[in-house]
Design an enzyme around this catalytic site. Structure first.
Site, PDB file in Angstrom:
ATOM      1  N   GLY A  61       0.716  -1.230  -0.009  1.00 42.28           N
ATOM      2  CA  GLY A  61       0.213   0.044  -0.003  1.00 42.28           C
ATOM      3  C   GLY A  61       0.958   1.292  -0.013  1.00 42.28           C
ATOM      4  N   GLY A  70       8.429  -2.210  -5.155  1.00 39.06           N
ATOM      5  CA  GLY A  70       8.888  -3.168  -4.106  1.00 39.06           C
ATOM      6  C   GLY A  70       8.864  -4.460  -4.843  1.00 39.06           C
ATOM      7  N   ASP A  77      -5.916  -1.768   9.988  1.00 34.24           N
ATOM      8  CA  ASP A  77      -7.513  -1.905  10.222  1.00 34.24           C
ATOM      9  C   ASP A  77      -7.772  -3.280   9.794  1.00 34.24           C
ATOM     10  OD1 ASP A  77      -6.339  -0.968   7.628  1.00 34.24           O
ATOM     11  OD2 ASP A  77      -8.289  -0.983   6.779  1.00 34.24           O
ATOM     12  N   GLY A  83      40.546 -14.535 -43.180  1.00 37.55           N
ATOM     13  CA  GLY A  83      41.833 -14.140 -43.685  1.00 37.55           C
ATOM     14  C   GLY A  83      42.792 -13.213 -43.001  1.00 37.55           C
ATOM     15  N   SER A 125      38.331 -11.312 -31.929  1.00 39.82           N
ATOM     16  CA  SER A 125      37.841 -10.168 -31.034  1.00 39.82           C
ATOM     17  C   SER A 125      36.719  -9.403 -31.482  1.00 39.82           C
ATOM     18  CB  SER A 125      39.048  -9.080 -31.057  1.00 39.82           C
ATOM     19  OG  SER A 125      39.407  -8.650 -32.446  1.00 39.82           O
TER      20      SER A 125
END
Lengths: 631, 298
Positions: free
Chosen positions: A36, A111, A166, A470, A539
């Protein structure tokens, strides 16, 4: 909160006068998905009467998931349309409200499990965290995680809001149990202050004022605590620190250094030390648009004029000479990974901290922290939302302080050098190889002297391209031509190096980076020794080629792209590797199931579909002559 | 400890200096309104005694209030700054306007597209805007340094994390960054600061007798004779002012007698509606601002 509707103009002036003395508190709210959070912020805005009629009307339209009779407070706070559809808050949103004594900036952070990144972002500028707990569920894994991240980011004040009271009958026992669970683990986190408050965001209990539903609770309401909390981070009493942000030079008569004081204070006449040069000078003036100041404090954006003509540039730090900070090119730090692509140790990233931007690599990942249990685990990489403790090495020394002392001088971001994404954020724990004065070992016979003797400028010719393109053939022909011209050369071949120096490495991303790093390091030594080094390496990643380029001096690295289409390489298949890769016998094979990133700005590109290997080699040698690398 | 306005001022100055230090070619979007007035004032402070090291850019839709244009030219002259004015030439040629083409088309062609043209034409890689996070929901989530693709698009799902004040300003060629130094200011902060610092603002913010017609519950000022009146519609002279300024046909006036700053602030303090309500363009569709922003609107 807003004043009454019949406020008179004179009262407005008084009101404005009173408003001018307000302070600013930045805090963040964190909790699990259904705790909440958004409702709580909506409640703070709603009850402090900061919602306007048209915003409330828009709420009713947007609602559909709210309870009858109660405005959908959460939908006010959940910003973006896509998020509204998903029903969760997924990013960091900033909210604003004010009371008689304070203005508040609230970072609303999600959250949800995946979003450690966003919480750390919100926490980085916050002085206080409101951590929400659902009274029905008690302390959860997420509660621990949020508390740990808050402490890691240097938050010292926590309000533990036990929400949805509550729904548990406003019971004190339940509240007390949760509080004692929380303290059991939070004590280890070193917060300066933890305030625990039972609330119902939906009903408004203990949010703005005391609830009549919980007479057993006599502490402050959430808002009362937010107004009262003292977050002064001792930055005013700390030694003076001033990272130079911009050199202010309107004309030849004025030279000032603009920036924000990160800690302490300064007066004209104070002696300052300039980092990293450790030269000293005296403050002559503190210049602002509103006139010169007698004193400037932490947080103020000012311009300093020094008494002496000293060399100061952006990224330098001016500090009080009694206690200057240290400089280092290696330190240990906590690192939060923030990108889908994992951290690769030994890959070069850009580190930005206190106006300093420096290439940096993670040299050692000591451990990963399990944010749920705070256990330390061994790891080779960091994935998105993971937190690790590691050593970093920089290309040059930076001025720093441990993050716990000064956030601005100890908090840094890491930036990917190709995509420019912010991929990580770190907090410096301590410097390694600390120096209060850095001296290089001077060597008399250096690269330049060797270069004169050899009648060549040493450099690396880096041949990149697919397997079978190559590279080795052309490199070998180039070397023969250079040799004939009496130049000193050496070839480092990818396959050959893997039989020796790099025989312990495989083909995972981490190993590929290490493979390149070692080859680049060896090439760099050979260049220092005066040789023309021909490197023939697939690479495939731009980042790795750039890493190699960065290890060498300006103009010492030539990237040669041997551009041969995959179909041609595969048709040639001189070593039978493509056949094996297609059959699935070789994994991570470049061009097949691992990408090749084409160079964006190769120094030389040779198209082997139009040039013979001999012609390609001639072309390379011609470029070397053009660039005056050989005579 | 700094007051909240001092803290906001210092943060904005830090942001502006960061752009000046790191961007190749920055520009400040100047929309003439009160937020732009504050942003410009902060820029004068940030670089003093230097002048701001970037020009101002006004994207003129040709439908701004005449008083805005007069104020713009005065301000630039008073401060001795460079101003670039851009009008979408195709839009001008086609006679695009809010009455003939509707607010959505007008805003897209004369504002959003025009802005992109101007940024591309000059090759600006960083542009300051005066937007605030409290104005509107999608703004609340936008970064202070907000990345834009080569096509000027904003991707709300893929924003760079922004920690401390270690702002990531790095971009590749053709990409750009929108920078919002007033992100953490609220409408009340803006008015308080204007009051405290005595910053000049367009007179339209103060109440005066002005000719208006009422359409769909919104009072529109008849600023020039391009406004087509409907049969039987007669402009009436009423005491009104504006809480927000834009194209005159798209900006609703409010009935008011506030002729001084304290009176304006008093009205704002007791108001029941938020300031953007006077803007017709925000109401076109749900989440309309977010869509416009993704497409390159400021």
């Amino acid at each position: 909160m807003r004043p009454p509707a019949d406020i008179q103009p004179q009262e407005v002036l008084d009101y404005l006068k009173a408003q001018e003395a307000k302070t600013l508190l930045r805090f963040l709210t964190c909790g699990s998905v259904d705790d909440g959070k958004s409702t709580l912020i909506g409640r703070l805005l709603y009850d402090s009467k900061l919602l306007f009629e048209d915003q409330l009307a828009a709420l009713d339209v947007a609602a559909g998931n709210g309870q009858a009779g109660v405005p959908d407070l959460a939908s006010l706070v959940d910003g973006l349309q896509a998020e509204q559809e998903q029903g969760i808050t997924i990013d960091v949103a900033y909210r604003f409200f004010a009371t008689e004594t304070r203005k508040f900036i609230v970072a609303d952070t999600p959250g949800h499990e995946q979003y450690t990144r966003n919480m750390a972002t919100g926490a980085s500028t916050a002085d206080l965290a409101v951590i929400l707990i659902d009274a029905r569920k008690g302390v959860l894994t997420q509660t621990r995680r949020h508390s740990y991240i808050a402490s890691l980011l240097g938050i010292r004040h926590v309000i533990l809001a036990v929400n949805k009271m509550d729904l548990v009958g406003y019971g004190q026992d339940r509240f007390d149990d949760i509080v004692s669970d929380y303290f059991a683990f939070a004590q280890a986190l070193g917060f300066a202050e933890i305030t625990t408050i039972p609330v119902s965001a939906l009903k408004g209990d203990n949010v703005i004022s005391a609830s009549t539903q919980m007479p057993w609770y006599s502490g402050p309401s959430l808002l009362e605590q937010l107004e009262a909390v003292d977050v002064a981070r001792d930055v005013q009493d700390a030694p003076f620190r001033f990272p130079v942000q911009w050199v202010n030079r309107p004309d030849l008569d004025f030279r000032g250094y603009s920036g924000t004081v990160t800690s302490g204070s300064v007066r004209p006449g104070d002696e300052v030390t300039i980092l990293p040069s450790f030269k000293t000078s005296r403050v002559e003036r503190i210049v602002t648009f509103d006139g010169d100041l007698d004193e400037a404090f932490a947080g103020q954006a000012i311009t300093l004029v020094l008494a002496d003509q000293v060399d100061v540039s952006r990224g330098d730090v001016l500090a009080c000479s009694d206690a200057p900070p240290e400089i280092t090119d290696q330190f240990a730090a906590h690192l939060i990974w923030m990108h889908d692509e994992p951290l690769l140790p030994e890959r070069s990233y850009l580190l930005k901290m206190a106006n300093q931007t420096v290439p940096a690599v993670v040299t050692e990942l000591k451990h990963v922290v399990n944010v749920n249990t705070m256990e330390q685990l061994a790891a080779k990489t960091l994935e998105l939302n993971e937190i690790g403790f590691c050593n970093l090495a920089l290309d040059r020394a930076v001025t720093y302080e441990p993050y716990k002392q000064t956030r601005e001088l100890g908090g840094f971001v890491l930036i990917d050098r190709i995509t420019n994404q912010t991929v990580g954020a770190g907090m410096i724990e301590f410097g390694l190889r600390r120096a209060t004065n850095l001296v290089w070992q001077e060597l008399y016979i250096d690269k330049a002297r060797r270069s004169v003797m050899n009648k060549q400028r040493p450099c690396v010719l880096w041949f990149t391209g697919l397997s079978g393109s190559g590279k080795s053939t052309i490199a070998s022909l180039v070397e023969r031509r250079l040799h004939a011209l009496t130049h000193r050369t050496y070839i480092l071949d990818g396959d050959n190096v893997r039989h020796g120096l790099n025989k312990d490495l495989g083909f995972t991303d981490v190993d590929r980076v290490e493979n390149i790093r070692r080859v680049a390091e060896v090439s760099s030594l050979m260049v220092d020794a005066g040789l023309i080094v021909l490197v023939s390496f697939i690479s495939p990643f731009r980042n790795e080629r750039r890493l190699a380029r960065d290890m060498l001096g300006e103009g010492e690295f030539l990237e040669i792209f041997v551009d041969t289409p995959l179909e041609v390489c595969e048709a040639r298949d001189p070593k039978g590797l493509y056949e094996k890769a297609r059959a699935g016998d070789i994994k991570n094979f470049t061009g097949i199931d691992s990408p090749y990133e084409v160079p964006e700005q190769a120094d030389i590109t040779v198209d082997t579909t139009t040039l013979s290997p001999e012609a390609a080699a001639e072309h390379v040698v011609a470029v070397l002559k053009d660039r005056k690398l050989i005579e | 400890m700094l007051t909240h306005l001092q803290a906001l001022e210092a943060e904005s100055i830090h942001i502006m200096r960061e752009v000046a230090a790191e961007a190749r070619k920055p520009v400040m979007l100047y929309s003439i309104g009160k937020d732009s007035a504050v942003m410009l004032h902060l820029a004068m402070k940030a670089f003093y005694p230097s002048k701001p090291p970037f020009p101002l850019l006004h994207v003129d839709t040709t439908w701004k209030f005449a008083e805005m244009i007069a104020f713009r030219d005065q301000t630039v002259k008073r401060l001795g700054l460079d101003l670039l004015v851009h009008i979408n030439p195709q839009g001008l040629e086609q006679g695009i306007g809010p009455f003939s083409h509707g607010s959505a088309v007008h805003t897209d062609i004369m504002k959003t597209q025009a802005l992109k043209q101007a940024l591309d034409e000059h090759g600006f890689d960083a542009a300051f805007g005066g937007a605030r996070r409290d104005e509107e929901k999608s703004r609340a989530k936008e970064r202070i340094f907000s990345f834009r693709s080569k096509a000027h698009r904003w991707d709300p799902k893929n924003q760079r994390p922004e920690l401390w004040n270690a702002y990531n300003t790095r971009i590749n060629r053709g990409e750009s960054i929108r920078v919002f130094p007033l992100s953490n200011w609220t409408e009340l902060d803006i008015w308080q600061y204007i009051h405290l610092e005595n910053i000049p603002i367009v007179p339209l913010y103060f109440a005066a007798e002005r000719p208006v017609v009422t359409r769909g519950g919104t009072m529109i000022m008849v600023d020039d004779d391009r406004m087509p009146l409907e049969p039987g519609e007669v402009p009436e002279t009423r005491m009104v002012r504006f809480r927000t300024l834009g194209c005159y046909p798209l900006t609703g006036a409010i009935a008011s007698t506030a002729t001084s700053l304290p009176e304006i602030i008093q009205e704002m303090l007791v108001a029941n509606t938020s300031e953007r309500e006077g803007r017709v363009i925000d109401h076109d569709q749900a989440a309309s601002m977010e869509k416009k922003k993704q497409e390159g609107y400021f």
